[in-house]
Scaffold this motif. Structure first.
Motif, PDB file in Angstrom:
ATOM      1  N   UNK A  60       0.838  -1.211   0.000  1.00 38.15           N
ATOM      2  CA  UNK A  60       0.000   0.000   0.000  1.00 38.15           C
ATOM      3  C   UNK A  60       0.864   1.249   0.000  1.00 38.15           C
ATOM      4  N   UNK A  61       1.922   1.254   0.817  1.00 37.54           N
ATOM      5  CA  UNK A  61       2.777   2.442   0.867  1.00 37.54           C
ATOM      6  C   UNK A  61       3.446   2.703  -0.478  1.00 37.54           C
ATOM      7  N   UNK A  62       3.906   1.651  -1.153  1.00 34.71           N
ATOM      8  CA  UNK A  62       4.519   1.827  -2.472  1.00 34.71           C
ATOM      9  C   UNK A  62       3.487   2.320  -3.488  1.00 34.71           C
ATOM     10  N   UNK A  63       2.258   1.824  -3.387  1.00 40.24           N
ATOM     11  CA  UNK A  63       1.200   2.270  -4.300  1.00 40.24           C
ATOM     12  C   UNK A  63       0.894   3.750  -4.103  1.00 40.24           C
ATOM     13  N   UNK A  64       0.851   4.182  -2.833  1.00 38.20           N
ATOM     14  CA  UNK A  64       0.576   5.593  -2.541  1.00 38.20           C
ATOM     15  C   UNK A  64       1.692   6.481  -3.086  1.00 38.20           C
ATOM     16  N   UNK A  65       2.950   6.115  -2.817  1.00 38.53           N
ATOM     17  CA  UNK A  65       4.081   6.925  -3.283  1.00 38.53           C
ATOM     18  C   UNK A  65       4.141   6.958  -4.812  1.00 38.53           C
ATOM     19  N   UNK A  66       3.893   5.809  -5.450  1.00 40.02           N
ATOM     20  CA  UNK A  66       3.903   5.763  -6.919  1.00 40.02           C
ATOM     21  C   UNK A  66       2.795   6.637  -7.477  1.00 40.02           C
ATOM     22  N   UNK A  67       1.609   6.577  -6.862  1.00 40.35           N
ATOM     23  CA  UNK A  67       0.498   7.411  -7.310  1.00 40.35           C
ATOM     24  C   UNK A  67       0.799   8.896  -7.167  1.00 40.35           C
ATOM     25  N   UNK A  68       1.437   9.292  -6.050  1.00 38.30           N
ATOM     26  CA  UNK A  68       1.805  10.696  -5.866  1.00 38.30           C
ATOM     27  C   UNK A  68       2.841  11.134  -6.905  1.00 38.30           C
ATOM     28  N   UNK A  69       3.782  10.229  -7.209  1.00 41.82           N
ATOM     29  CA  UNK A  69       4.771  10.544  -8.239  1.00 41.82           C
ATOM     30  C   UNK A  69       4.132  10.710  -9.609  1.00 41.82           C
ATOM     31  N   UNK A  70       3.158   9.851  -9.911  1.00 39.11           N
ATOM     32  CA  UNK A  70       2.449   9.965 -11.194  1.00 39.11           C
ATOM     33  C   UNK A  70       1.617  11.249 -11.239  1.00 39.11           C
ATOM     34  N   UNK A  71       1.051  11.638 -10.098  1.00 40.84           N
ATOM     35  CA  UNK A  71       0.298  12.893 -10.044  1.00 40.84           C
ATOM     36  C   UNK A  71       1.211  14.088 -10.317  1.00 40.84           C
ATOM     37  N   UNK A  72       2.404  14.071  -9.722  1.00 39.48           N
ATOM     38  CA  UNK A  72       3.368  15.137  -9.994  1.00 39.48           C
ATOM     39  C   UNK A  72       3.749  15.150 -11.470  1.00 39.48           C
ATOM     40  N   UNK A  73       3.966  13.970 -12.044  1.00 38.95           N
ATOM     41  CA  UNK A  73       4.284  13.888 -13.463  1.00 38.95           C
ATOM     42  C   UNK A  73       3.167  14.426 -14.336  1.00 38.95           C
ATOM     43  N   UNK A  74       1.922  14.147 -13.959  1.00 37.69           N
ATOM     44  CA  UNK A  74       0.773  14.642 -14.725  1.00 37.69           C
ATOM     45  C   UNK A  74       0.717  16.168 -14.673  1.00 37.69           C
ATOM     46  N   UNK A  75       0.994  16.739 -13.498  1.00 42.70           N
ATOM     47  CA  UNK A  75       0.999  18.200 -13.360  1.00 42.70           C
ATOM     48  C   UNK A  75       2.115  18.837 -14.190  1.00 42.70           C
ATOM     49  N   UNK A  76       3.201  18.079 -14.413  1.00 41.17           N
ATOM     50  CA  UNK A  76       4.334  18.597 -15.188  1.00 41.17           C
ATOM     51  C   UNK A  76       4.259  18.198 -16.662  1.00 41.17           C
ATOM     52  N   UNK A  77       3.149  17.560 -17.049  1.00 37.42           N
ATOM     53  CA  UNK A  77       2.936  17.115 -18.438  1.00 37.42           C
ATOM     54  C   UNK A  77       3.965  16.079 -18.884  1.00 37.42           C
TER      55      UNK A  77
END
Length: 551
Positions: free
Chosen positions: A94-111
């Motif tokens: 779960x912790x890895x899923x949360x961190x990966x999701x946050x990283x993908x969210x940052x990537x989405x914000x940066x296009x």
């Protein structure tokens, strides 16, 4: 004089620079690993002057991680691993899923492309083995419940990274394909997953069936030869040989192979001796690990993309920590355990760099994203000791397991620091003569054992910290006995105690003449030198008894 080879130059330069900057950091009351990281930056390609061989430095660092995980395995049984599986497996997932999701969210914000965001987030999700284990060893937590959960969590992350490194090209292809090609890619992905998992299962089965018997038997046979040199060589050959074989035959990481080698060797009665023989190498190569990280760091990224670096740091230090804390608390563990696990995971390291390097080579991660990742790793590693220091102070003030009777009410008592092999014997002697004893100990298992005896006051924490010593009411104590084996830790305790009470009788233990001088210089009233006491006892035992015939 021959020119130094890159290998010799890297080892010598790395260790010398680490010593210089580590000493400066210690002098400035900063974590010594901050000095090691600065040494790496100085030796790296992004600063003027001598440049070490980055490839060789990384391989030396890998040796350090292998030896470190081997040492952990020596003290970690299969029973310990299985005892925490209920929290470590879902918790790490779960912790890895949360961190990966946050990283993908940052990537989405940066296009960023979806694949780049995924790889970036995955790299943010996995903690550094070296940083976590060093923090646990410094606080003697590896044999505690918190330590077992943290190591179990690491093993799950390690297994996840084994899969990720093998599957990364297929995952990138899947994330980047059109809808029409997804099914074929998904089939290949599932086939690769099954093949990788199968090889890991075969390796683990071989270690549990064959290694569990063969490794202790080999160690016992070499020990019987009486050669310490061969014994030391056997330990290193087993650790490195199994790690190398695991990586090349089963695609298991070096770290995981070394951990299982150590765990199987831990079945031998000689495991403690094996740990002592590898300790100097483990410490030296762990230093080179931090130097190698510093060499990868490009300081320019802090000026070019400071906000992206800050966002990545917040995901590592805040996002991962909050997720881990919530998970551990959800399993009903106390706040102390949850905070320890959360703090332990608030950094990233070696696997993140390997994943980033593979991502760049596969075209899934840009060099900018890799540099941001490295900068965030450096910051998180520097911040982690500060987080642990804050955690130590919080535990000292708010430990929910502390006795209801505050130790300030004690007077005329003896304070015993450390309830290990020597500390237990000292405690028994004190109890036998009716001396009231207060024990300072950080290991949870030792604390539970003392609680069961119900014959001692207990203060939980690191005795080198002034708040912990203050809880022991040294002002009213009869004496302080420092029974911890590490002379440097013992020296910190002696110095702190002497500052609190100049006239307190302080007895400490030592393993060498140099340690005697070290502890004596810091204010110990008496230092017991083990070999000296043993020699005196043997001499006394060899003297003719009164009334016995003379020869």
């Amino acid at each position: 004089m021959h020119d130094a080879t890159p290998l010799i130059a890297t080892i010598v330069g790395g260790l010398v620079l680490a010593f210089i900057f580590g000493a400066i950091a210690h002098r400035l009351r900063l974590p010594v690993l901050a000095g090691y990281l600065v040494a790496g930056v100085v030796a790296g390609p992004f600063t003027p002057g001598w440049v070490a061989d980055a490839h060789i430095a990384q391989e030396l660092a890998d040796l350090g991680v292998i030896l470190l995980m081997f040492g952990v395995g020596l003290h970690f049984s299969l029973k310990d691993l299985l005892s925490v599986k209920a929290i470590s497996v879902p918790g790490a997932a779960v912790q890895m899923a949360v961190a990966t999701g946050l990283g993908m969210l940052l990537g989405w914000l940066l296009d960023w492309p979806l694949a780049q965001g995924f790889v970036f987030g995955l790299a943010l999700s996995v903690a550094s083995t070296v940083v976590l284990l060093r923090a646990m060893e410094e606080r003697r937590l590896l044999d505690s419940d918190r330590g077992r959960i943290a190591v179990g969590w690491l093993i799950v992350e390690d297994l996840a990274m084994v899969l990720a490194l093998v599957l990364l090209p297929a995952i990138g292809g899947f994330l980047g394909t059109e809808k029409g090609g997804s099914s074929a890619t998904m089939g290949a992905l599932l086939e690769t997953v099954a093949w990788t998992v199968g090889k890991v299962v075969v390796f683990v089965a071989l270690m549990l069936i064959v290694g569990k018997r063969a490794i202790p038997w080999t160690l016992q046979a070499i020990s019987a030869s009486g050669s310490r040199e061969l014994f030391r060589l056997a330990v290193l050959a087993i650790a490195l040989g199994i790690a190398f074989g695991a990586a090349h035959l089963f695609d298991v990481s070096f770290e995981l192979g070394a951990f299982f080698a150590g765990m199987m060797m831990g079945e031998s009665k000689l495991s403690q001796r094996a740990a002592e023989e590898t300790l100097p190498l483990r410490d030296a190569f762990a230093v080179l690990f931090f130097v190698s990280i510093g060499m990868l760091f490009n300081p320019g990224i802090l000026l070019e993309h400071p906000w992206i670096v800050l966002a990545a740091c917040l995901i590592i230090i805040v996002g991962k920590s909050v997720a881990a804390f919530a998970i551990v608390r959800a399993f009903g563990r106390p706040a102390k355990t949850a905070l320890t696990i959360a703090t332990s995971l608030a950094q990233i390291g070696e696997f993140s760099f390997i994943l980033a390097g593979l991502g760049v080579s596969q075209g899934l991660l840009s060099e900018q994203a890799r540099d941001v990742l490295l900068a965030a790793a450096i910051v998180s590693i520097l911040v982690n000791p500060l987080l642990f220091a804050a955690l130590d102070r919080w535990i000292a003030r708010h430990d929910s397991d502390a006795p209801e009777d505050h130790p300030d009410a004690i007077a005329g008592h003896t304070v015993l620091v450390g309830y290990g092999r020597v500390g237990r014997r000292v405690f028994d002697e004190l109890h036998a003569v009716g001396a009231r004893t207060l024990v300072i100990e950080s290991d949870e298992d030792a604390v539970r054992e003392l609680r069961r005896k119900d014959i001692a006051e207990i203060v939980i924490g690191n005795a080198a910290a002034a708040p912990v010593l203050a809880e022991a009411n040294l002002a009213g104590a009869r004496a302080l006995i420092v029974a911890v084996p590490d002379p440097f830790e013992g020296g910190q305790i002696v110095r702190a105690a002497r500052a609190l009470r100049p006239d307190l009788p302080i007895v400490a233990r030592a393993h060498s003449v140099e340690c005697v001088a070290h502890l004596d210089g810091l204010g110990a009233s008496d230092v017991i030198y083990g070999e000296q006491e043993l020699a005196h006892s043997m001499f006394e035992a060899a003297q003719p008894r009164r009334g016995s015939p003379a020869h």
